[in-house]
Design a protein around this motif. Structure first.
Motif, short mmCIF file in Angstrom:
data_model
loop_
_atom_site.label_atom_id
_atom_site.label_comp_id
_atom_site.label_asym_id
_atom_site.label_seq_id
_atom_site.Cartn_x
_atom_site.Cartn_y
_atom_site.Cartn_z
N UNK A 70 0.81 -1.22 0.00
CA UNK A 70 0.00 0.00 0.00
C UNK A 70 0.85 1.28 0.00
N UNK A 71 2.15 1.17 -0.11
CA UNK A 71 3.03 2.33 0.09
C UNK A 71 2.82 3.47 -0.90
N UNK A 72 2.36 3.19 -2.11
CA UNK A 72 2.16 4.26 -3.10
C UNK A 72 0.75 4.84 -3.06
N UNK A 73 -0.11 4.32 -2.23
CA UNK A 73 -1.53 4.74 -2.22
C UNK A 73 -1.75 5.94 -1.30
N UNK A 74 -1.09 7.02 -1.61
CA UNK A 74 -1.09 8.21 -0.75
C UNK A 74 -2.44 8.92 -0.68
N UNK A 75 -3.36 8.63 -1.59
CA UNK A 75 -4.68 9.27 -1.59
C UNK A 75 -5.79 8.32 -1.13
N UNK A 76 -5.43 7.14 -0.68
CA UNK A 76 -6.42 6.15 -0.28
C UNK A 76 -7.22 6.62 0.93
N UNK A 77 -8.55 6.52 0.82
CA UNK A 77 -9.45 6.93 1.89
C UNK A 77 -10.18 5.75 2.53
N UNK A 78 -10.41 4.69 1.77
CA UNK A 78 -11.11 3.51 2.28
C UNK A 78 -10.34 2.25 1.89
N UNK A 79 -10.09 1.40 2.89
CA UNK A 79 -9.41 0.13 2.66
C UNK A 79 -10.17 -0.97 3.37
N UNK A 80 -10.70 -1.92 2.59
CA UNK A 80 -11.45 -3.02 3.14
C UNK A 80 -10.66 -4.32 2.97
N UNK A 81 -10.25 -4.88 4.10
CA UNK A 81 -9.51 -6.14 4.13
C UNK A 81 -10.27 -7.18 4.96
N UNK A 82 -11.55 -6.97 5.16
CA UNK A 82 -12.36 -7.84 5.99
C UNK A 82 -12.61 -9.20 5.35
#
Length: 184
Positions: free
Chosen positions: A105-117
């Motif tokens: 995820x290191x390049x995802x500087x604009x990520x607002x939602x992350x679902x790993x459920x």
């Protein structure tokens, strides 16, 4: 500006055998898809087992990627999402993920939602979320997490909701630094 909304699922050009292994060549070759203008990719319930490291190369405008409900066991290539720096939503729910590369995820500087459920994740590298300073929502429920490094969430300065239920976690003392966080 014209933007291609790329919605891809079984019954719309993707056979079961094609869905087993997805790579950039399949998404772009003779199909007219333009990675540089694609903003949404939805590959839910496509029985994908692995993804080639170059699959999303050139998807510079991608804002939403949904790979939920597949058969992914690991995301071990640190370069898989390198060019998707505009990604705002990443859904990896309901796979069989047990392994995530520490830099996935290191390049995802604009990520607002992350679902790993709803995966099989038992541990997370202490720095895996280090660059996700815009992340508002992180869903880790229904995994196999039992212990979390004290610094795991420390750089998530915009985090509003963290979901950890249905894991094996015994203590959440590390969250005391951030009183406004909602933990479900």
């Amino acid at each position: 500006m014209w933007q291609l909304y790329f919605i891809f699922f079984i019954g719309f050009g993707l056979s079961i055998s094609d869905a087993l292994n997805i790579d950039r060549e399949y998404l772009t070759q003779d199909k007219g898809y333009a990675p540089e203008t694609t903003v949404t990719v939805n590959l839910t319930r496509s029985e994908i087992q692995q993804i080639h490291p170059d699959t999303f190369a050139g998807f510079v405008q991608l804002q939403s990627l949904d790979l939920s409900g597949n058969q992914l066991k690991s995301l071990d290539s640190p370069s898989l999402l390198n060019e998707t720096t505009n990604l705002r939503k990443l859904v990896l729910s309901s796979n069989k993920l047990s392994s995530l590369h520490p830099d996935i995820f290191s390049s995802l500087i604009n990520l607002e939602e992350l679902m790993l459920d709803n995966n099989l994740i038992s541990s997370l590298d202490a720095n895996i979320f280090g660059n996700l300073t815009k992340l508002h929502y992180l869903d880790l429920q229904n995994n196999r997490l039992s212990a979390l490094d004290a610094s795991l969430f420390s750089r998530l300065t915009s985090l509003v909701k963290l979901t950890l239920d249905s894991n094996f976690i015994k203590s959440l003392e590390m969250l005391s630094y951030k009183p406004v966080i909602y933990v479900a």
